[in-house]
Design a protein around this motif. Structure first.
Motif, mmCIF file in Angstrom:
data_model
loop_
_atom_site.group_PDB
_atom_site.id
_atom_site.type_symbol
_atom_site.label_atom_id
_atom_site.label_comp_id
_atom_site.label_asym_id
_atom_site.label_seq_id
_atom_site.Cartn_x
_atom_site.Cartn_y
_atom_site.Cartn_z
ATOM 1 N N GLN A 1 34.482 106.009 16.389
ATOM 2 C CA GLN A 1 33.449 105.903 17.417
ATOM 3 C C GLN A 1 34.006 105.420 18.753
ATOM 4 N N GLU A 2 35.144 104.706 18.713
ATOM 5 C CA GLU A 2 35.756 104.242 19.959
ATOM 6 C C GLU A 2 36.302 105.408 20.772
ATOM 7 N N SER A 3 36.683 106.499 20.074
ATOM 8 C CA SER A 3 37.265 107.646 20.768
ATOM 9 C C SER A 3 36.322 108.845 20.847
ATOM 10 N N TYR A 4 35.402 108.948 19.890
ATOM 11 C CA TYR A 4 34.533 110.128 19.831
ATOM 12 C C TYR A 4 33.081 109.711 19.643
ATOM 13 N N GLN A 5 32.218 110.492 20.303
ATOM 14 C CA GLN A 5 30.784 110.289 20.089
ATOM 15 C C GLN A 5 30.370 110.976 18.790
ATOM 16 N N LEU A 6 29.664 110.255 17.898
ATOM 17 C CA LEU A 6 29.178 110.814 16.641
ATOM 18 C C LEU A 6 27.662 110.969 16.705
ATOM 19 N N MET A 7 27.179 112.087 16.191
ATOM 20 C CA MET A 7 25.742 112.321 16.171
ATOM 21 C C MET A 7 25.091 111.340 15.212
ATOM 22 N N GLU A 8 23.809 111.075 15.456
ATOM 23 C CA GLU A 8 23.109 110.083 14.641
ATOM 24 C C GLU A 8 23.063 110.500 13.168
ATOM 25 N N ASN A 9 22.887 111.812 12.937
ATOM 26 C CA ASN A 9 22.835 112.266 11.547
ATOM 27 C C ASN A 9 24.179 112.086 10.842
ATOM 28 N N HIS A 10 25.283 112.140 11.619
ATOM 29 C CA HIS A 10 26.598 111.883 11.041
ATOM 30 C C HIS A 10 26.794 110.394 10.775
ATOM 31 N N LEU A 11 26.302 109.563 11.666
ATOM 32 C CA LEU A 11 26.433 108.119 11.488
ATOM 33 C C LEU A 11 25.663 107.627 10.264
ATOM 34 N N ASP A 12 24.585 108.366 9.916
ATOM 35 C CA ASP A 12 23.771 107.959 8.763
ATOM 36 C C ASP A 12 24.468 108.239 7.431
ATOM 37 N N ILE A 13 25.442 109.135 7.438
ATOM 38 C CA ILE A 13 26.057 109.565 6.167
ATOM 39 C C ILE A 13 26.715 108.405 5.422
ATOM 40 N N PRO A 14 27.646 107.677 6.023
ATOM 41 C CA PRO A 14 28.275 106.578 5.260
ATOM 42 C C PRO A 14 27.285 105.486 4.877
ATOM 43 N N VAL A 15 26.252 105.270 5.707
ATOM 44 C CA VAL A 15 25.235 104.262 5.389
ATOM 45 C C VAL A 15 24.431 104.696 4.164
ATOM 46 N N ASN A 16 24.026 105.977 4.173
ATOM 47 C CA ASN A 16 23.266 106.491 3.025
ATOM 48 C C ASN A 16 24.120 106.507 1.761
ATOM 49 N N LEU A 17 25.387 106.829 1.917
ATOM 50 C CA LEU A 17 26.295 106.785 0.773
ATOM 51 C C LEU A 17 26.386 105.382 0.204
ATOM 52 N N GLU A 18 26.436 104.407 1.082
ATOM 53 C CA GLU A 18 26.520 103.015 0.634
ATOM 54 C C GLU A 18 25.266 102.614 -0.149
ATOM 55 N N LYS A 19 24.086 103.069 0.331
ATOM 56 C CA LYS A 19 22.838 102.759 -0.379
ATOM 57 C C LYS A 19 22.830 103.413 -1.765
ATOM 58 N N SER A 20 23.232 104.685 -1.825
ATOM 59 C CA SER A 20 23.249 105.394 -3.106
ATOM 60 C C SER A 20 24.212 104.740 -4.084
ATOM 61 N N LEU A 21 25.370 104.347 -3.581
ATOM 62 C CA LEU A 21 26.356 103.691 -4.444
ATOM 63 C C LEU A 21 25.848 102.354 -4.939
ATOM 64 N N SER A 22 25.132 101.674 -4.090
ATOM 65 C CA SER A 22 24.575 100.376 -4.480
ATOM 66 C C SER A 22 23.565 100.547 -5.622
ATOM 67 N N GLN A 23 22.737 101.586 -5.523
ATOM 68 C CA GLN A 23 21.770 101.854 -6.601
ATOM 69 C C GLN A 23 22.485 102.206 -7.906
ATOM 70 N N LEU A 24 23.571 103.004 -7.796
ATOM 71 C CA LEU A 24 24.320 103.374 -8.989
ATOM 72 C C LEU A 24 25.018 102.168 -9.612
ATOM 73 N N VAL A 25 25.445 101.244 -8.788
ATOM 74 C CA VAL A 25 26.049 100.007 -9.306
ATOM 75 C C VAL A 25 25.020 99.256 -10.156
ATOM 76 N N LYS A 26 23.787 99.169 -9.656
ATOM 77 C CA LYS A 26 22.727 98.477 -10.404
ATOM 78 C C LYS A 26 22.418 99.199 -11.715
ATOM 79 N N ARG A 27 22.348 100.535 -11.637
ATOM 80 C CA ARG A 27 22.069 101.312 -12.854
ATOM 81 C C ARG A 27 23.197 101.150 -13.876
ATOM 82 N N ASN A 28 24.422 101.085 -13.393
ATOM 83 C CA ASN A 28 25.555 100.917 -14.304
ATOM 84 C C ASN A 28 25.540 99.526 -14.948
ATOM 85 N N GLU A 29 25.149 98.500 -14.163
ATOM 86 C CA GLU A 29 25.055 97.149 -14.723
ATOM 87 C C GLU A 29 23.975 97.088 -15.802
ATOM 88 N N LEU A 30 22.849 97.751 -15.529
ATOM 89 C CA LEU A 30 21.758 97.783 -16.506
ATOM 90 C C LEU A 30 22.213 98.519 -17.767
#
Length: 569
Positions: A339-368
């Motif tokens: 981001q320091e060198s290139y402008q990223l679209m908002e929909n692209h910026l959401d990708i790693p955040v959404n991935l983090e949320k999905s992974l967090s849910q899978l972590v909980k499901r795996n613990e259960l």
């Protein structure tokens, strides 16, 4: 006097005509009478007497004697009464024909045809019934011997193998007894001369013996399945079920005890049905019972495979999950750096955040899932399905991670490619300027000059976007596409103008040799030269070409050939 002679001649001719016509008609009726006589003889020659003689060889008692007397009486009536009456009618028909009483002949002929048809029908009925009787007697003798042999074999089988039929033996004995009674009835009917009635009994015995043989074949097999095969499978299934429970499997969802009890009750019902030899219903029921047993085996097998799958994949899936969590953390960090060198679209910026949320849910499901495995209260098949779903979702998230990482890496690559392309565009514009200078054209049309200025501005827009920080690659690509399109269009237009200008100049120079010879040519060349000076090179070429072709047809082709040769020198 003359008129009277003509009248007499006419009368004679008329009488002759009547006689000829009457003779012809009478001949036709004689022919019809002969045909009726032939039909009568054909009917008389039917082999009724011979067929009746065959019946005499049978047991002439009871029903056969009764039928024989009926047929003989009918035949005697035909021979002694009905056919002689036909003879009388034929004689009448001949007499009426002789006397030219044609209307009466028609009436008599109709009566003869009706009578002959009725007699023929009665004779055919007698012959058919005779044939049926004789054939029934012949078939009865042949079929009875075979059926008697089958009956004896069946009876012997019931005696020697009676223990294999269990409680069905009484019913099978009863069925065999019924067959024996019908056989006795057949013999009695045969003695009474009722061969047709005996035939019906034979056919009935054949059907019943066939059915009895089928039951004799099936009952022991079905009884064995009810008493031995299926109970054995149930015991084996129960043993495997108990053993799996001891090994820690959770199997309450299969409801094994209820299913086993239900199948056992069904076996008792089928044994009762077999005692009545109801094999079809039992066959169908046993197939369904086997399918239920197979489904229970499948459910137990599914639990075994599920446990193996969990043992193999549980640690792998958890390691895979932790790996993706780490990769996503790196991806978030890399995104901040990019981001320091290139402008990223908002929909692209959401990708790693959404991935983090999905992974967090899978972590909980795996613990259960791990907790459920430790508790030993859930079926392995349910846990295996949950593990498979987690693994499938992780694979999808990994694809998304890789796609976004490639997108970040591609930004730098796209920047370098854009800088190379814009440098190429600048070189192409310089090439355009060089071509214009080399062509020595007096000038360029205003629209081409505007296109040249537009191309320069668009190239500058690309440079300006590339100097921005952070860099917006989508805008760079957009401006670069527009600049490339404009420069390419400018280059093509410039080549076209240069070629038209050179060719127009060649044609005008060639046509100058005729300038002094033709006034119209001179005027056309002047118009072409004015267009050339006004930078309208195509118009100048067309005007000069048209003029020179009028003076020297085919000249334009030769000029074009020379022009092309100069271009390739």
């Amino acid at each position: 006097m003359k008129y009277g002679v003509e009248l007499v001649i006419s009368a004679i001719i008329f009488v002759i005509l009547l006689f000829v016509v009457g003779y012809i008609i009478r001949k036709k009726y004689y022919k019809d009478i002969d045909q009726l006589e032939a039909v009568k003889m054909e009917i008389m020659n039917q082999p009724v007497a011979a067929e009746l003689a065959k019946v005499k060889q049978l047991n002439m008692t009871g029903k056969t004697e009764e039928l024989f007397e009926k047929w003989r009486k009918t035949w005697d009536e035909i021979v002694t009464v009905r056919l002689p009456h036909i003879d009388e009618l034929l004689f009448d028909a001949e007499e009426f024909t002789d006397k030219f009483h044609f209307n009466k002949v028609k009436e008599v002929r109709a009566k003869i045809e009706t009578s002959l048809s009725e007699i023929d029908k009665d004779i055919q009925e007698i012959l058919d019934q005779l044939k049926e009787l004789v054939e029934s007697e012949e078939k009865n003798r042949t079929d009875f011997d075979q059926l008697k042999e089958t009956y004896n074999k069946t009876k012997k089988r019931l005696i020697t193998e009676g223990h294999t039929y269990g409680s069905a033996l009484n019913r099978l004995d009863s069925m065999l007894k019924e067959v024996g009674e019908k056989i006795a009835n057949y013999e009695q009917l045969t003695e009474q001369g009722d061969y047709l009635g005996a035939r019906k009994v034979i056919l009935s015995v054949a059907d019943e013996l066939k059915l009895l043989e089928e039951k004799l074949q099936k009952v022991p097999i079905l009884l064995k399945e009810c008493q031995t095969s299926i109970p054995s499978k149930l015991e084996e299934l129960t043993s495997g079920y108990r053993e799996m429970i001891e090994q820690g499997y959770v199997l309450e969802h299969i409801q094994m005890d209820q299913m086993m009890e239900s199948i056992k009750k069904e076996m008792e019902t089928y044994k009762e049905l077999l005692s009545n030899t109801e094999t079809e219903e039992v066959e169908k029921g046993l197939e369904e019972a086997k399918e239920k047993i197979e489904s229970l085996y499948d459910l137990l097998e599914k639990e075994v495979y599920a446990r193996q799958y969990i043992m193999q994949k549980n640690e792998e899936t958890e390691a895979f999950l932790l790996k993706l969590v780490e990769e996503n953390a790196k991806l978030l960090s890399e995104t901040d750096q990019v981001q320091e060198s290139y402008q990223l679209m908002e929909n692209h910026l959401d990708i790693p955040v959404n991935l983090e949320k999905s992974l967090s849910q899978l972590v909980k499901r795996n613990e259960l899932l791990k907790e459920k495995l430790a508790e030993d209260r859930s079926a392995f098949s349910f846990l295996g399905e949950e593990l498979a779903e987690i693994e499938s979702e992780l694979e999808q998230l990994e694809k998304e991670q890789k796609a976004f990482a490639e997108h970040l890496q591609r930004l730098r690559k796209d920047e370098l490619e854009a800088r190379e392309k814009i440098a190429d565009l600048k070189r192409k514009i310089s090439e355009i300027v060089r071509l214009v200078q080399k062509s020595r054209m007096p000038g360029l049309p205003s629209d081409v000059e505007s296109l040249y200025e537009q191309a320069g501005e668009q190239v500058e827009d690309v440079f300006r976007c590339l100097r921005e920080k952070p860099l917006n690659m989508e805008m760079v690509q957009k401006y670069l596409y527009e600049a490339t399109d404009t420069v390419d269009h400018l280059y093509n237009r410039m080549e076209e103008h240069i070629e038209n200008a050179r060719f127009a100049e060649q044609v005008i120079q060639y046509a100058n040799r005729y300038r002094g010879q033709d006034k119209e040519l001179r005027e056309s060349l002047e118009t072409a030269e004015r267009a050339f000076r006004n930078y309208e090179y195509r118009a100048a070429l067309e005007q000069a070409a048209t003029a020179v072709e009028k003076i020297e047809p085919g000249a334009l082709k030769r000029i074009e050939q020379m022009f092309n040769e100069e271009l390739h020198v």
